[in-house]
Design an enzyme around this catalytic site. Structure first.
Site, short mmCIF file in Angstrom:
data_model
loop_
_atom_site.label_atom_id
_atom_site.label_comp_id
_atom_site.label_asym_id
_atom_site.label_seq_id
_atom_site.Cartn_x
_atom_site.Cartn_y
_atom_site.Cartn_z
CB THR A 111 -0.91 0.00 1.25
OG1 THR A 111 -1.38 1.33 1.51
CG2 THR A 111 -0.19 -0.47 2.51
CD GLU A 113 -2.01 5.25 4.53
OE1 GLU A 113 -1.75 5.49 5.71
OE2 GLU A 113 -2.31 6.13 3.72
CE1 TYR A 135 -4.11 -1.60 5.95
CE2 TYR A 135 -3.02 0.38 5.15
CZ TYR A 135 -3.66 -0.81 4.89
OH TYR A 135 -3.85 -1.21 3.60
CE LYS A 139 -2.20 -4.15 4.05
NZ LYS A 139 -2.52 -5.22 3.09
O1 F7E Z 1 -8.82 8.38 3.91
C1 F7E Z 1 -9.05 11.87 5.05
C2 F7E Z 1 -8.18 10.93 5.87
O2 F7E Z 1 -9.93 6.38 4.87
C3 F7E Z 1 -8.25 9.19 2.92
C4 F7E Z 1 -7.27 2.28 2.60
O3 F7E Z 1 -7.86 1.52 1.56
O4 F7E Z 1 -6.06 3.62 1.03
C5 F7E Z 1 -6.98 3.67 2.11
O5 F7E Z 1 -6.44 4.42 3.20
C6 F7E Z 1 -7.93 10.55 3.50
C7 F7E Z 1 -7.16 10.52 4.82
O6 F7E Z 1 -8.27 6.11 2.99
C8 F7E Z 1 -12.40 11.71 6.44
O7 F7E Z 1 -7.65 11.61 7.00
C9 F7E Z 1 -10.99 13.26 5.84
O8 F7E Z 1 -6.13 11.48 4.77
O9 F7E Z 1 -10.45 7.04 2.48
P1 F7E Z 1 -9.47 6.94 3.58
P2 F7E Z 1 -6.70 5.97 3.42
O10 F7E Z 1 -6.49 6.25 4.86
O11 F7E Z 1 -5.90 6.77 2.44
C10 F7E Z 1 -4.78 3.02 1.32
C11 F7E Z 1 -4.00 2.94 0.04
C12 F7E Z 1 -4.90 1.74 2.06
O12 F7E Z 1 -4.03 0.89 1.95
C13 F7E Z 1 -5.99 1.61 3.08
O13 F7E Z 1 -6.26 0.25 3.36
O14 F7E Z 1 -9.16 11.21 3.79
N1 F7E Z 1 -10.40 12.05 5.59
N2 F7E Z 1 -12.21 13.07 6.35
C14 F7E Z 1 -11.25 11.08 5.96
N3 F7E Z 1 -11.13 9.74 5.90
C15 F7E Z 1 -12.19 9.00 6.34
N4 F7E Z 1 -12.13 7.65 6.28
N5 F7E Z 1 -13.34 9.58 6.84
C16 F7E Z 1 -13.49 10.94 6.92
O15 F7E Z 1 -14.52 11.45 7.36
#
Ligand code: F7E
Length: 347
Positions: A111, A113, A135, A139
């Protein structure tokens, strides 16, 4: 399955049904489901993993299993380490123990990440890692375990360093789907506003369909290798909100700073909503539709991700077919249909 594979999947035991996102496969009129088998299992259960791999004797394993929510991994760090980190080790050990090292190819869902606090822009296969969550750290363990087993035991094990990939089937707690669900429910009057966290974070979002093709291509190579899979474009969460609402003819203006920032409806092009069969949207100019809730902030954030997929383009001949606009269009259209049905059934 369209490629002629017999597909075996693993599902965890839950007291509720948890296969909704794949149930349509069973209803396929071409009876493609005859090639599809689900087993109860869990990446935290070694003997279960060994038994399933022994029964199935797979040619290819795609390890997409994980506790994949970055924010939740701060609440459940030990479980994330167990499922995402040691879970990968369990698969590798099972393959080794069963004498399948020369038969079974393994794809590991690595990822973006791993890059976390990015050390280079854009990120490539050579960019140093700096994970920023339990996480990401789990990974990282999995990534190096794959590399180590490849080198130590000559196994076909490959890491796909996939940047964010989305689709209409994305879980509703990830930010893209949370936004497309909210916007579509709002025009039907089924939700008033959406609370989000950090709007400044930037992500390189692609379409899951394109990325799954890249995973498969990685396992068809003669020699295993690791690849960055990304679009090479990045956008903020704020941008994603604007584009999503704009697809529905709703222009959003952001005002205020920090936790007081709000997204307010500036204009509505009713022709666009008419095309969806909505005469009178439940949204009005001046409505506050986006607010900040610090509960969604992460203790350590990944501020900017943007990948350079040049190696995948060159060696895998991989070129994504979707751009962000096409992805948003597909997600919004799908969620509009879901919201329309919800509106009918809630009446
Ligand atoms: O957040 C911001 C949050 O939860 C993206 C997983 O599939 O992709 C995913 O991880 C961004 C972050 O995805 C909210 O702070 C703002 O900066 O959609 P996300 P993620 O954390 O990038 C990677 C490649 C993986 O490997 C993971 O398994 O958005 N954000 N406001 C928010 N995020 C969430 N969830 N909810 C909010 O309200």
């Amino acid at each position: 399955m369209e490629k002629g594979y017999q597909v075996h999947g693993i599902k965890r035991k839950s007291s509720l049904f948890n296969t909704q996102r794949i149930d349509h496969i069973y209803q396929d009129p071409h009876e493609i489901h005859l090639n599809f088998h689900l087993h109860y299992g869990d990446l935290t259960d070694s003997s279960n993993i060994i038994r399933i791999i022994q029964e199935v004797q797979p040619d290819e394993i795609y390890n997409l299993g994980a506790m994949s929510h970055v924010k939740v991994s701060f609440d459940m760090p030990e479980y994330a380490a167990n499922a995402d980190g040691i879970g990968t080790l369990r698969i590798l050990e099972a393959v080794r123990l069963l004498g399948l090292t020369q038969k079974t190819k393994i794809y590991q869902a690595s990822t973006s990440e791993l890059f976390g606090l990015v050390q280079e822009i854009p990120q490539t296969e050579k960019t140093p890692f700096y994970p920023r969550s339990p996480y990401g750290v789990a990974k990282l363990f999995a990534y190096w375990t794959i590399v180590n087993y490849r080198e130590a035991y000559n196994m076909f094990a490959a890491n796909g360093i996939l940047f964010n990939h989305e689709s209409p089937r994305r879980g509703e707690t990830f930010v893209t789907r949370k936004i497309t669900r909210a916007a579509t429910l709002m025009v039907y009057g089924l939700q008033k506003k959406v609370f989000l966290g950090n709007l400044d974070a930037k992500r390189d979002w692609g379409h899951a369909k394109d990325y799954v093709e890249a995973m498969w291509k990685m396992l068809q190579l003669d020699n295993p290798d690791d690849f960055v899979i990304a679009t090479g474009h990045t956008h903020s969460i704020r941008d994603f909100c604007s584009k999503t609402f704009m697809k529905l003819g709703i222009e959003i203006e952001f005002s205020g700073n920090g936790i007081d920032e709000k997204g307010i409806v500036k204009s509505i092009d009713s022709k666009v909503l008419n095309n969806y069969g909505i005469d009178k949207p439940a949204i009005n100019i001046g409505d506050v539709v986006i607010e900040i809730d610090p509960a969604y902030f992460r203790p350590t954030e990944v501020d900017l991700l943007i990948g350079n997929p040049v190696k995948a383009k060159k060696i895998l001949n991989w070129v994504p077919k979707y751009n962000l606009e096409m992805l948003i269009n597909e997600m919004v259209d799908s969620d509009m249909e879901i919201a329309r049905i919800e509106k009918l059934t809630r009446k």
